[in-house]
Each structure stands twice: as structure tokens, then as C-alpha cells.
Design an enzyme around this catalytic site. Sequence first.
Site, short mmCIF file in Angstrom:
data_model
loop_
_atom_site.label_atom_id
_atom_site.label_comp_id
_atom_site.label_asym_id
_atom_site.label_seq_id
_atom_site.Cartn_x
_atom_site.Cartn_y
_atom_site.Cartn_z
N HIS A 1 -6.44 -7.62 13.11
CA HIS A 1 -5.27 -6.73 13.07
C HIS A 1 -4.94 -6.28 14.49
O HIS A 1 -5.83 -5.92 15.26
CB HIS A 1 -5.59 -5.53 12.18
N CYS B 1 12.01 24.85 3.78
CA CYS B 1 11.06 25.48 2.85
C CYS B 1 10.37 24.39 2.03
O CYS B 1 10.66 23.21 2.18
CB CYS B 1 11.78 26.44 1.92
N MET B 2 9.48 24.80 1.13
CA MET B 2 8.76 23.81 0.33
C MET B 2 9.71 23.03 -0.60
O MET B 2 9.58 21.82 -0.75
CB MET B 2 7.66 24.48 -0.50
N ASP B 3 10.66 23.74 -1.19
CA ASP B 3 11.50 23.12 -2.22
C ASP B 3 13.00 23.24 -1.96
O ASP B 3 13.81 22.79 -2.77
CB ASP B 3 11.23 23.77 -3.58
N LYS C 1 0.83 -1.22 0.00
CA LYS C 1 0.00 0.00 0.00
C LYS C 1 0.87 1.26 0.00
O LYS C 1 2.07 1.19 0.28
CB LYS C 1 -0.93 -0.02 1.21
N ARG D 1 -11.33 -0.45 14.26
CA ARG D 1 -11.26 0.17 12.94
C ARG D 1 -12.34 -0.54 12.13
O ARG D 1 -13.50 -0.46 12.51
CB ARG D 1 -9.84 0.00 12.36
N TYR E 1 12.69 31.41 6.47
CA TYR E 1 11.42 31.97 6.93
C TYR E 1 11.36 31.99 8.46
O TYR E 1 11.74 31.01 9.11
CB TYR E 1 10.25 31.09 6.46
N ARG F 1 1.30 -10.71 7.55
CA ARG F 1 1.19 -9.60 6.58
C ARG F 1 2.32 -8.61 6.87
O ARG F 1 2.28 -7.89 7.85
CB ARG F 1 -0.16 -8.88 6.74
#
Length: 379
Positions: free
Chosen positions: A172, A319-321, A45, A143, A272, A228
Site C-alpha cells: 500500500h 449544533c448537533m442537530d 469499507k 502500518r 452556542y 484497489r
Amino acid sequence: MLHEDTLSDSVLRPTFITVDLPALSKNFDAINQYAGSSKVMYILKANAYGHGLIKIAKHLESLGAYYFGVAYLEEGIMLREAGIRTPILVLGGIIGNQIPLFLEHDLTITASSIEKLKQIEYAAKRRGVIAKAHLKIDTGMERIGMHYYSAHSLLEASLKCEHTNIEGIFTHFANADEADDAYTSIQVDRFEKVLAFYESKNVKRPLVHASNSGGMLQHSTHSYDMARVGLLLYGVYPNDHFKELIKVKPVMSWKTHVVFFKVIQKDHPVSYGSTWQSDHQTRIITLPVGYGDGYMRAMSNKAKIIVRGVKHEQVGHICMDQMMINIDDGTAYNGDEVILIGQDGKEEITIEDLADWAQTIPYEILTNINTRVPRVYIE
Ligand SMILES: *Cc1c(COP(=O)(O)O)cnc(C)c1O
């Protein structure tokens, strides 16, 4: 050896993940051996925990994997469309109108209530096929799944199915990653009482499974017919105390390259919010990677990287990038390779380290690495 297609990606983007397929093979062998007589379902997954769904599935299929597990229908469909023939269980909850797609793509369905089981029966009958399902019992996770104390009616209903092959039954564990297995034992007891149904009815028990990586390591009997296994396959331990039990190797490394070098004066804050500054003149390098790639902002001013075999501290807000690194009086040049996750000589940065810095778990670090970061496969 690098693939040409991914190699060109890595030139376009100097930040990339390398996936060590020989290491994956070794982990696969180690896990199969540890599981002993139990089979193993390999969990793919969330883009195979960030490693690349299709590539990992194809590799494991070539090694002879017994079963695959995914979370969502669309992950299962992607695998089938890529030509994967190994059985696939979709572990998550289903919505009724999805069932025809499960049937069309030969995906095994999690039947988590009597209502859902009836929907599966109905859809299979209408299509004139036999659905494949595993019953999901909730023994303490709260769940999805039928509560252990009312599961009897689900098992009863499953015996009446004519258009559904009840291939398995599973639960689980909520606390299988911990050293203390007290809650797992409670869940096992509850599950055992549910399973006793089959003996009492004198019918053959379907395939029984319960353990994730941690459950399998907590106790051998928790593996039942099949474990699993997700995290451990990728060479990451759910908890440090499992390290003596089995030897696995990290499959993923994360690298980038220096894009900028500068010297900054004392008391000149970085990034920042000006959360970090130096009390002396220092050298700062900038890396082309940030939280938009999944290098989490929560690690700001805590993370470390390796350049030229030396660990250095990330400084200022990520930062983002991009992000900045204080190399002090160390050396680094534009274009130098930088290790974000992985090993360089004696120094190593692990996925567990990142999880510590971000105050989260390795699972979240792995699954947060954005798809815009190219994956390069070492064959
Ligand atoms: C994700 C998942 C697993 C695998 O867990 P790991 O801890 O990664 O081994 C097993 N079972 C279910 C139901 C899951 O959702």
C-alpha cells in the site's frame, strides 16, 4: 425513480443523502477503462464510503465487479449475508480467533506476518478447507504487513502452505494522493525486489496489487494485476491535479429542507458561544442537520449551502442537530429544498469544498455522514 421504502424515510426525515447509481455505473466504466489490462478491486469499507454498503455492492456486482475490498471482517460477513458472491478481500489486520469466520464466509484473508499465515494454515487444516489469502508487504507505510527487507521469509513460508491458497500479494502506498510520486517510486522499487523472489524460485507470481485510486492515477504501471479503487469510484478525486486524467462524477448529494425562518436584529449573536453576529438586521434560516449527522462542527462559520439557486453562508456554531444560515436579503421559505452537497443550476457544492472548510480530506467527510441520515437511491 425513488424507492418507496426510502421515500417514506425522506418524508420522516427532511435531511437525506441521494445516491446516483447511474453515475456510479459511469464511474465504474471509466475506471475499468483507465485500468486497461489490470483488474479492479472496488473498495466498500466504511459503509461504501458512506454510500451504503449493501446497495453499492449489489449494484457493482450486477455490473460484473471483479473483486471487492473491505476493511473489517464484519463488513465482509454483512456482504455475504446479503447474498454477495463476488470475491471479498478483508484488507485489515486479523486476530487469530477470527479466522474460522473468514473461512465460514469465504472471505479472503490478509496475511501480514508469518505468525498470522501459520494461524491461517492451522485453522484451515482443522476445518478441512482451503483458506484464501493475500500476503501483505509493508514497503513504507509502516502500518500492517511484513517489512520489505524481511519479506523473503514470509514468501518462503507461503510456498509451504498446504491448506492456504496464496492468491495474491500486495502493498500500500503512503503518498499516492500527491502530485510528487517520489516516495511511491521508492515503494515500487522495494516491492519489485520482493516480487523478484518468484522469478528466482521459478514459481508463478500470485495476483499482484499495490495502487489505491491515487496510485493508479500516478502511474499506469503501479496498477500491476489489479488496482484497489475506492474514492474515485464515488466520483471524488484524491487530488485536483488528477482531474485531467479521468472523468468521474460525484455519486452522492446531500439535501435538507428549511425548517425555520426568522429575522434577527443587528448585534444579536447566533448559536452556542455567540461566535457570529450581524451589524445589520438580517434573515436567518434554520436547517435540521448538524454535526450529529456528520456535518462537521469544524465547518462552523465557513460552510456554504445552496437554497433557491443561491449560495449562502452558514453562521454561528453548527449544533448537533441544527444549524443556521444567513440569507441576508435573500429569499427562502419553510420547506424549501437546501443543497448541502450537490448542484443546483449554476451553483455547486462539492465534497472537496466540505473537506476544505473542515480542514480535512474528502474521505473523512464521506465516512462521517451518520447512518441516521437516510440514503435514497436513484436507479
Ligand atoms: C482504503 C484502501 C484503498 C482504497 O483507497 P482509495 O484512495 O479510496 O482509492 C486501497 N487499499 C487499501 C489497503 C485501503 O485501505
